[in-house]
Design a protein around this motif. Structure first.
Motif, PDB file in Angstrom:
ATOM      1  N   UNK A   1       0.837  -1.195   0.000  1.00 42.79           N
ATOM      2  CA  UNK A   1       0.000   0.000   0.000  1.00 42.79           C
ATOM      3  C   UNK A   1       0.874   1.249   0.000  1.00 42.79           C
ATOM      4  N   UNK A   2       0.334   2.387  -0.402  1.00 43.64           N
ATOM      5  CA  UNK A   2       1.116   3.636  -0.361  1.00 43.64           C
ATOM      6  C   UNK A   2       1.630   3.967   1.035  1.00 43.64           C
ATOM      7  N   UNK A   3       0.883   3.585   2.081  1.00 44.36           N
ATOM      8  CA  UNK A   3       1.327   3.867   3.447  1.00 44.36           C
ATOM      9  C   UNK A   3       2.575   3.081   3.817  1.00 44.36           C
ATOM     10  N   UNK A   4       2.890   2.047   3.045  1.00 46.10           N
ATOM     11  CA  UNK A   4       4.086   1.237   3.285  1.00 46.10           C
ATOM     12  C   UNK A   4       5.267   1.678   2.417  1.00 46.10           C
ATOM     13  N   UNK A   5       5.132   2.791   1.733  1.00 48.27           N
ATOM     14  CA  UNK A   5       6.160   3.285   0.802  1.00 48.27           C
ATOM     15  C   UNK A   5       6.622   4.674   1.233  1.00 48.27           C
ATOM     16  N   UNK A   6       7.934   4.902   1.152  1.00 51.63           N
ATOM     17  CA  UNK A   6       8.439   6.277   1.222  1.00 51.63           C
ATOM     18  C   UNK A   6       9.486   6.468   0.137  1.00 51.63           C
ATOM     19  N   UNK A   7       9.664   7.710  -0.268  1.00 54.68           N
ATOM     20  CA  UNK A   7      10.644   8.086  -1.290  1.00 54.68           C
ATOM     21  C   UNK A   7      11.818   8.747  -0.576  1.00 54.68           C
ATOM     22  N   UNK A   8      13.025   8.417  -0.992  1.00 50.98           N
ATOM     23  CA  UNK A   8      14.228   8.931  -0.340  1.00 50.98           C
ATOM     24  C   UNK A   8      15.166   9.561  -1.353  1.00 50.98           C
ATOM     25  N   UNK A   9      16.114  10.314  -0.854  1.00 56.15           N
ATOM     26  CA  UNK A   9      17.108  10.962  -1.718  1.00 56.15           C
ATOM     27  C   UNK A   9      18.220   9.968  -2.034  1.00 56.15           C
ATOM     28  N   UNK A  10      17.890   9.003  -2.866  1.00 58.54           N
ATOM     29  CA  UNK A  10      18.807   7.934  -3.221  1.00 58.54           C
ATOM     30  C   UNK A  10      18.607   6.730  -2.314  1.00 58.54           C
ATOM     31  N   UNK A  11      19.031   5.567  -2.802  1.00 53.17           N
ATOM     32  CA  UNK A  11      18.865   4.347  -2.023  1.00 53.17           C
ATOM     33  C   UNK A  11      19.805   4.317  -0.823  1.00 53.17           C
ATOM     34  N   UNK A  12      20.974   4.964  -0.917  1.00 53.05           N
ATOM     35  CA  UNK A  12      21.840   5.046   0.253  1.00 53.05           C
ATOM     36  C   UNK A  12      21.128   5.728   1.419  1.00 53.05           C
ATOM     37  N   UNK A  13      20.353   6.763   1.120  1.00 53.70           N
ATOM     38  CA  UNK A  13      19.627   7.431   2.196  1.00 53.70           C
ATOM     39  C   UNK A  13      18.542   6.520   2.766  1.00 53.70           C
ATOM     40  N   UNK A  14      17.940   5.692   1.930  1.00 57.50           N
ATOM     41  CA  UNK A  14      16.954   4.737   2.430  1.00 57.50           C
ATOM     42  C   UNK A  14      17.595   3.787   3.438  1.00 57.50           C
TER      43      UNK A  14
END
Length: 394
Positions: free
Chosen positions: A91-104
């Motif tokens: 679901x969208x609530x289980x997703x976040x966008x980050x400034x690159x995968x390293x930041x994730x």
């Protein structure tokens, strides 16, 4: 005087390798072959660049702060896409966008670990993961891979302590290229779940997997988000490395902790990059399939070329994603061999020593080749040069 954790963390390996180029001339008949960094050097698809330009010129929101966890439409699109690819439920609530995968990865560790907590990381490891764990005050516990460059769940189980917070997997792997089968990924998931810890699965190179079906089945498991933290990158798929677009899938409860980190570090992901990632997912599937086909052609070319090096004592330890991982036959450590390859053969690659703890010996005989920026003729030229290396053997 006390030193900071950052000051005691080793320097960025790619930057160190670039310094080997200083003062070295590469004649026109033998230009530098750079296989040191796994990143596309070509710009995004022209239509994607136009979409980005349109966003800059026509969408005022592209210049403003956005939601800390990423724009709603992008999170929804990635959730739907992930559900479709893995035949699961996200679901969208289980997703976040980050400034690159390293930041994730950094955000996940910040949410999971306190001072002195432990994270099990297969070796050879991705050096930026190790660097962040050092800077975060967490302990990277090395898990030695087997001969086929895959980690062993039973060996990992023996490393779990009361301080263990997570196990990290990268598939296709950086640096080895190894693609972990669903059975292996699931075994690690079951191990993490049984011990109440997290499994971080980094699939930065998922779009270039050699399998045409779902890479694994974790997203189809009930309550997957109680154990799995999934990391992804738009950078390789859509050539957006300079726009720093990554993503994470995890539980909404963990997202509340992730949001604290992201708000403090970046406030929100870059808006233009988010527009690009969304437009790419909605419009470039056929193009991306062609990009994958080209990477698979290059992978096949390496398999075709390898017998030339095998005749001289080299071996191929791993191949997949953007990487070929080689064992060289020379008495010299790869830490000395890699700079020599720059000076004498015009080849820039990374030594295996950059992917191991300081006290490990295996990396001395290994080299990482990041081949995504070499076409098939370029790979042939690379093997021509490596074939001519004539040094004392082990």
């Amino acid at each position: 005087m006390r030193t900071s954790r950052t000051s005691t963390t080793f320097p960025p390996p790619v930057m160190e390798a670039r310094r080997w180029l200083d003062g070295v001339d590469f004649p026109p008949e033998r230009p530098l072959i750079n296989v040191s960094q796994a990143a596309p050097v070509e710009p995004p698809h022209p239509d994607l660049r136009q979409a980005m330009a349109d966003a800059v010129l026509q969408d005022d929101s592209a210049h403003l702060y956005g939601p800390v966890l990423g724009n709603d439409d992008l999170r929804a699109e990635l959730a739907a896409r992930t559900s479709r690819i893995y035949e699961g439920s996200v679901t969208p609530a289980q997703i976040c966008i980050t400034s690159g995968c390293n930041q994730a990865f950094a955000a996940a560790i910040a949410a999971l670990c306190g001072e002195g907590d432990e994270v099990i990381v297969p070796v050879p490891w991705y050096f930026n993961h190790k660097m962040w764990l050092d800077m975060a005050g967490a302990t990277a516990v090395p898990l030695t891979c087997t001969a086929d460059m895959t980690p062993d769940p039973q060996a990992a189980a023996a490393l779990i302590t009361p301080r263990t917070r997570a196990i990290v997997l990268i598939t296709p792997n950086n640096p080895t290229g190894a693609e972990y089968p669903d059975s292996l990924v699931t075994a690690f998931y079951d191990l993490a779940r049984a011990h109440g810890i997290k499994l971080l699965v980094d699939e930065t190179y998922r779009d270039f997997h050699s399998r045409s079906d779902a890479p694994h089945s974790l997203f189809s498991l009930p309550d997957w988000d109680e154990t799995l933290i999934h990391l992804y990158s738009f950078s390789k798929a859509y050539r957006l490395t300079g726009h720093r677009m990554g993503a994470m899938a995890a539980s909404p409860a963990l997202m509340a902790q992730i949001e604290k980190f992201l708000d403090t570090v970046a406030i929100c992901p870059a808006q233009v990059g988010q527009h690009a990632a969304l437009w790419g997912m909605q419009n470039l599937d056929q193009w991306l399939a062609g990009e994958r086909d080209e990477i698979l052609r290059r992978r096949a070319a390496i398999q075709t070329e390898m017998p030339r090096l095998e005749a001289k004592g080299w071996s191929l330890l791993g191949l997949g994603g953007y990487f070929a991982y080689l064992r060289h036959p020379f008495a010299m450590s790869s830490a000395q061999l890699a700079p020599l390859l720059v000076r004498e053969f015009g080849v820039l690659c990374l030594p295996g020593t950059m992917f191991y703890p300081d006290d490990a010996t295996a990396g001395a005989s290994e080299l990482r080749i990041a081949f995504a920026n070499l076409d098939v003729p370029g790979l042939s030229a690379l093997f021509d040069r490596l074939q001519t290396v004539d040094l004392a053997l082990r």
